[in-house]
Scaffold this motif. Structure first.
Motif, PDB file in Angstrom:
ATOM      1  N   GLU A  59       0.869  -1.177   0.000  1.00 36.01           N
ATOM      2  CA  GLU A  59       0.000   0.000   0.000  1.00 36.01           C
ATOM      3  C   GLU A  59       0.900   1.218   0.000  1.00 36.01           C
ATOM      4  OE1 GLU A  59      -4.082   1.659   1.964  1.00 36.01           O
ATOM      5  OE2 GLU A  59      -2.728   0.583   3.301  1.00 36.01           O
ATOM      6  N   PHE A  60       0.512   2.241  -0.780  1.00 38.27           N
ATOM      7  CA  PHE A  60       1.308   3.457  -0.833  1.00 38.27           C
ATOM      8  C   PHE A  60       0.403   4.617  -1.210  1.00 38.27           C
ATOM      9  CE2 PHE A  60       1.670   1.183  -4.874  1.00 38.27           C
ATOM     10  CZ  PHE A  60       1.253   2.133  -5.791  1.00 38.27           C
ATOM     11  N   SER A  61       0.868   5.819  -0.899  1.00 39.67           N
ATOM     12  CA  SER A  61       0.142   7.033  -1.267  1.00 39.67           C
ATOM     13  C   SER A  61       1.141   8.172  -1.428  1.00 39.67           C
ATOM     14  CB  SER A  61      -0.903   7.375  -0.195  1.00 39.67           C
ATOM     15  OG  SER A  61      -0.271   7.647   1.053  1.00 39.67           O
ATOM     16  N   PRO A  62       0.807   9.159  -2.281  1.00 39.28           N
ATOM     17  CA  PRO A  62      -0.389   9.197  -3.129  1.00 39.28           C
ATOM     18  C   PRO A  62      -0.255   8.250  -4.317  1.00 39.28           C
ATOM     19  CG  PRO A  62       1.009  11.064  -3.628  1.00 39.28           C
ATOM     20  CD  PRO A  62       1.651  10.370  -2.457  1.00 39.28           C
ATOM     21  N   ASN A  63      -1.363   8.030  -5.003  1.00 37.59           N
ATOM     22  CA  ASN A  63      -1.333   7.196  -6.194  1.00 37.59           C
ATOM     23  C   ASN A  63      -0.457   7.829  -7.272  1.00 37.59           C
ATOM     24  OD1 ASN A  63      -3.049   5.231  -5.178  1.00 37.59           O
ATOM     25  ND2 ASN A  63      -4.889   6.213  -5.986  1.00 37.59           N
ATOM     26  N   GLY A  64       0.014   6.997  -8.164  1.00 35.29           N
ATOM     27  CA  GLY A  64       0.850   7.479  -9.257  1.00 35.29           C
ATOM     28  C   GLY A  64       2.239   6.880  -9.181  1.00 35.29           C
ATOM     29  N   GLY A  65       3.178   7.562  -9.778  1.00 33.73           N
ATOM     30  CA  GLY A  65       4.531   7.041  -9.892  1.00 33.73           C
ATOM     31  C   GLY A  65       5.497   7.518  -8.829  1.00 33.73           C
ATOM     32  N   GLY A  66       5.011   8.152  -7.768  1.00 35.68           N
ATOM     33  CA  GLY A  66       5.864   8.613  -6.697  1.00 35.68           C
ATOM     34  C   GLY A  66       6.350  10.037  -6.944  1.00 35.68           C
ATOM     35  N   PRO A  67       7.067  10.614  -5.954  1.00 39.96           N
ATOM     36  CA  PRO A  67       7.454  10.000  -4.679  1.00 39.96           C
ATOM     37  C   PRO A  67       6.253   9.793  -3.749  1.00 39.96           C
ATOM     38  CG  PRO A  67       8.016  12.322  -4.671  1.00 39.96           C
ATOM     39  CD  PRO A  67       7.542  12.015  -6.058  1.00 39.96           C
ATOM     40  N   TYR A  68       6.411   8.910  -2.778  1.00 40.81           N
ATOM     41  CA  TYR A  68       5.313   8.528  -1.906  1.00 40.81           C
ATOM     42  C   TYR A  68       5.534   9.061  -0.497  1.00 40.81           C
ATOM     43  CZ  TYR A  68       4.709   5.316  -5.784  1.00 40.81           C
ATOM     44  OH  TYR A  68       4.551   4.799  -7.037  1.00 40.81           O
ATOM     45  N   SER A  69       4.472   9.614   0.074  1.00 43.60           N
ATOM     46  CA  SER A  69       4.545  10.091   1.458  1.00 43.60           C
ATOM     47  C   SER A  69       4.375   8.949   2.446  1.00 43.60           C
ATOM     48  CB  SER A  69       3.462  11.146   1.698  1.00 43.60           C
ATOM     49  OG  SER A  69       2.165  10.611   1.450  1.00 43.60           O
ATOM     50  N   GLN A  70       3.780   7.851   1.985  1.00 45.81           N
ATOM     51  CA  GLN A  70       3.578   6.678   2.844  1.00 45.81           C
ATOM     52  C   GLN A  70       3.682   5.440   1.969  1.00 45.81           C
ATOM     53  OE1 GLN A  70       0.528   4.651   2.647  1.00 45.81           O
ATOM     54  NE2 GLN A  70       1.240   3.206   4.188  1.00 45.81           N
ATOM     55  N   SER A  71       4.408   4.431   2.467  1.00 46.11           N
ATOM     56  CA  SER A  71       4.560   3.203   1.701  1.00 46.11           C
ATOM     57  C   SER A  71       4.848   2.050   2.640  1.00 46.11           C
ATOM     58  CB  SER A  71       5.699   3.341   0.681  1.00 46.11           C
ATOM     59  OG  SER A  71       5.913   2.132  -0.012  1.00 46.11           O
ATOM     60  N   GLU A  72       4.245   0.916   2.380  1.00 43.97           N
ATOM     61  CA  GLU A  72       4.556  -0.296   3.128  1.00 43.97           C
ATOM     62  C   GLU A  72       4.338  -1.490   2.228  1.00 43.97           C
ATOM     63  OE1 GLU A  72       1.122  -1.603   5.967  1.00 43.97           O
ATOM     64  OE2 GLU A  72       1.245   0.585   6.105  1.00 43.97           O
ATOM     65  N   ARG A  73       5.084  -2.569   2.487  1.00 44.98           N
ATOM     66  CA  ARG A  73       4.919  -3.777   1.703  1.00 44.98           C
ATOM     67  C   ARG A  73       5.255  -4.995   2.560  1.00 44.98           C
ATOM     68  NH1 ARG A  73       9.174  -4.394  -3.177  1.00 44.98           N
ATOM     69  NH2 ARG A  73       7.666  -2.961  -4.093  1.00 44.98           N
ATOM     70  N   ALA A  74       4.739  -6.124   2.131  1.00 46.64           N
ATOM     71  CA  ALA A  74       5.017  -7.392   2.795  1.00 46.64           C
ATOM     72  C   ALA A  74       5.282  -8.445   1.735  1.00 46.64           C
ATOM     73  CB  ALA A  74       3.843  -7.816   3.667  1.00 46.64           C
ATOM     74  N   VAL A  75       6.302  -9.254   1.968  1.00 44.71           N
ATOM     75  CA  VAL A  75       6.626 -10.389   1.112  1.00 44.71           C
ATOM     76  C   VAL A  75       6.567 -11.636   1.976  1.00 44.71           C
ATOM     77  CG1 VAL A  75       8.375 -11.492  -0.328  1.00 44.71           C
ATOM     78  CG2 VAL A  75       8.079  -9.008  -0.402  1.00 44.71           C
ATOM     79  N   THR A  76       5.927 -12.689   1.449  1.00 44.89           N
ATOM     80  CA  THR A  76       5.829 -13.930   2.203  1.00 44.89           C
ATOM     81  C   THR A  76       6.054 -15.130   1.300  1.00 44.89           C
ATOM     82  OG1 THR A  76       4.405 -15.285   3.636  1.00 44.89           O
ATOM     83  CG2 THR A  76       3.322 -14.056   1.894  1.00 44.89           C
ATOM     84  N   ASP A  77       6.586 -16.188   1.902  1.00 46.67           N
ATOM     85  CA  ASP A  77       6.676 -17.470   1.204  1.00 46.67           C
ATOM     86  C   ASP A  77       5.596 -18.430   1.686  1.00 46.67           C
ATOM     87  OD1 ASP A  77       7.530 -18.259   3.715  1.00 46.67           O
ATOM     88  OD2 ASP A  77       9.546 -18.855   3.094  1.00 46.67           O
ATOM     89  N   GLY A  78       4.639 -17.891   2.432  1.00 49.97           N
ATOM     90  CA  GLY A  78       3.559 -18.700   2.975  1.00 49.97           C
ATOM     91  C   GLY A  78       3.744 -19.001   4.447  1.00 49.97           C
ATOM     92  N   ARG A  79       5.002 -19.189   4.860  1.00 47.80           N
ATOM     93  CA  ARG A  79       5.288 -19.381   6.286  1.00 47.80           C
ATOM     94  C   ARG A  79       5.951 -18.140   6.867  1.00 47.80           C
ATOM     95  NH1 ARG A  79       8.503 -24.082   9.769  1.00 47.80           N
ATOM     96  NH2 ARG A  79       8.458 -22.863  11.723  1.00 47.80           N
TER      97      ARG A  79
END
Length: 340
Positions: A271-291
Motif C-alpha cells: 500500500e502506498f500514497s499518493p497514487n501514481g509514480g511517486g514520490p510517496y509520502s507513505q509506503s509499506e509492503r510485505a513479502v511472504t513465502d507462505g510461512r
C-alpha cells in the motif's frame, strides 16, 4: 489487471475525481478477453478523471456493461438507500437498498447472456456507512451497536449472494468469492490488533476469506497463499483454456484438482500514497513465502513466522535461525526484482 499495485500506480483507494486512478493504458481482465462479454456491478473505485476515461472508465477499460458507483458511498454523500449509479457512463439517481440492487443488476445482465460471460460483482457491504439493513435480510441488528450493524451488513450480503447464485444457471460456471481487505479497525476483534487491520499489510489487513466453487473444483480446504492479482489469470484460463500471458498473478487451476498444490513461491502485498509514480509520502509492503513474512514500513523491517505466530506478535528480525535467515534472504532477493 493482475498486476501488483506499483506497476499501475494505484496504491490506495481512489476517493475523489481528482485522485490519480487506473491509467487507460493498463490492460484489464475484460480487455484481455474482448470476445467474451464482461459486466461489472456495484463499485468501480478506480478513478474517473479524464485521463482514466472519465465516467466512461469501465466501458473504456473493456467492460460491456457497467452499473457502478464511482467509489465509496460516504465521500459522495450517498447512503445504502440513496445513491447514484453510472450505468455505462450515464448517471442515474437511485433509491432502494444497494446490496439488493447490485444483485438485481447482475442477475438481469447474466441471464441475457448466451455462451461465455464474466461478471464482476463488487458489493459495498460491509463498508461504511454502518447501518441496519432491511429486516428481511438481517433480522438481528442493534442500531446502536456498530459491530452488530457490520455483522448484519455481512448477513444481508450473504443472503443476496445466495439469491444471485439461485437466480442463474450455474452449469459450467466458476464462482470466486473474496474480500479486498481485512476488517476496519473499529470492528477488528482480538486476537487481531486494530492498528494492524485494514490499510496495513499485516495479516489483519490482507488475510481474507477465499471460496472457490465450480465444476472440477475438488472439495476441501487449502493453505496455499494466494493473491487477488491471481483472479484475472485464473478466469482467463478458465474461459479461454490458455495460459495467461500478462500480469503478476498465477492461474489457480492446479489447486482445483489438488487443494494441497502450491501456487506461489512468494507473494507481495503493498500500500502506498499518493497514487501514481511517486514520490510517496507513505509506503509499506510485505513479502511472504507462505510461512515466513517480511514487513517493511517506514524503512523498518520486521520478520515473522506465520506458522508459529499467525498474529505477528513476535518480530524475529534480530535473532534469525539459519532456516529463517535463508528464507529472509530468498524473499529479499525476490523483492529486488519488483518495482520500487
Amino acid at each position: 489487471t493482475g498486476l501488483y499495485p506499483l506497476r499501475h500506480g494505484v496504491g490506495e483507494a481512489v476517493q475523489d475525481p481528482s485522485d490519480t486512478g487506473l491509467p487507460l493504458s493498463a490492460v484489464t481482465m475484460a480487455e484481455s478477453m474482448p470476445a467474451v462479454p464482461h459486466g461489472i456491478f456495484g463499485k468501480w473505485h478506480l478513478g474517473v478523471s479524464a485521463t482514466e476515461g472519465g465516467s466512461d472508465a469501465p466501458i473504456d477499460q473493456g467492460f460491456d456493461r457497467a452499473v457502478v458507483t464511482d467509489g465509496n458511498l460516504t465521500p459522495h454523500g450517498y447512503t445504502y438507500r440513496e445513491w447514484q449509479w453510472r450505468r455505462d457512463g450515464e448517471p442515474e439517481n437511485w433509491a432502494g437498498y444497494i446490496t439488493t440492487e447490485t444483485v438485481d443488476e447482475a442477475v438481469a445482465w447474466i441471464n441475457e447472456q448466451v455462451g461465455q460471460w464474466v461478471a464482476n460483482v463488487w458489493f459495498h457491504a460491509p463498508h461504511g456507512p454502518a447501518h441496519c439493513p432491511p429486516v428481511e435480510l438481517a433480522p438481528d441488528c442493534d442500531d446502536e451497536d456498530v459491530l452488530s450493524q457490520y455483522r448484519a451488513m455481512v448477513a444481508a450480503m450473504d443472503a443476496e449472494v445466495s439469491r444471485l447464485l439461485d437466480s442463474i444457471d450455474l452449469s459450467s460456471v466458476l464462482v470466486i468469492f473474496i474480500s479486498d481487505n481485512g476488517s476496519a479497525p473499529i470492528v477488528t476483534l482480538p486476537p487481531f490488533d486494530p492498528s494492524r487491520s485494514k490499510h496495513t499489510v499485516y495479516e489483519g489487513g490482507i488475510r481474507v476469506p477465499g471460496i472457490i466453487w465450480g465444476d472440477g473444483v475438488a472439495a476441501g480446504e487449502s493453505d496455499a497463499h494466494l493473491r487477488v492479482e491471481d483472479v484475472p489469470a485464473t478466469v482467463f484460463t478458465w474461459v479461454t483454456g490458455r495460459d495467461p500471458v500478462n500480469g503478476d498473478g498465477k492461474d489457480w487451476s492446479p489447486l482445483f484438482a489438488d487443494p494441497g498444490t502450491a501456487i506461489h513461491d512468494f507473494t507481495l502485498a503493498e500500500e502506498f500514497s499518493p497514487n501514481g509514480g511517486g514520490p510517496y509520502s507513505q509506503s509499506e509492503r510485505a513479502v511472504t513465502d507462505g510461512r515466513y513474512k517480511v514487513v517493511t514500513r517506514g524503512g523498518e523491517e520486521s520478520f515473522f513466522d506465520l506458522e508459529e505466530d499467525p498474529y505477528e506478535g513476535n518480530d524475529l528480525r534480530g535473532s534469525l535461525s539459519p532456516e529463517e535467515q535463508t528464507a529472509y534472504e530468498a524473499m529479499r532477493e525476490w523483492a529486488l526484482g519488483l518495482p520500487n
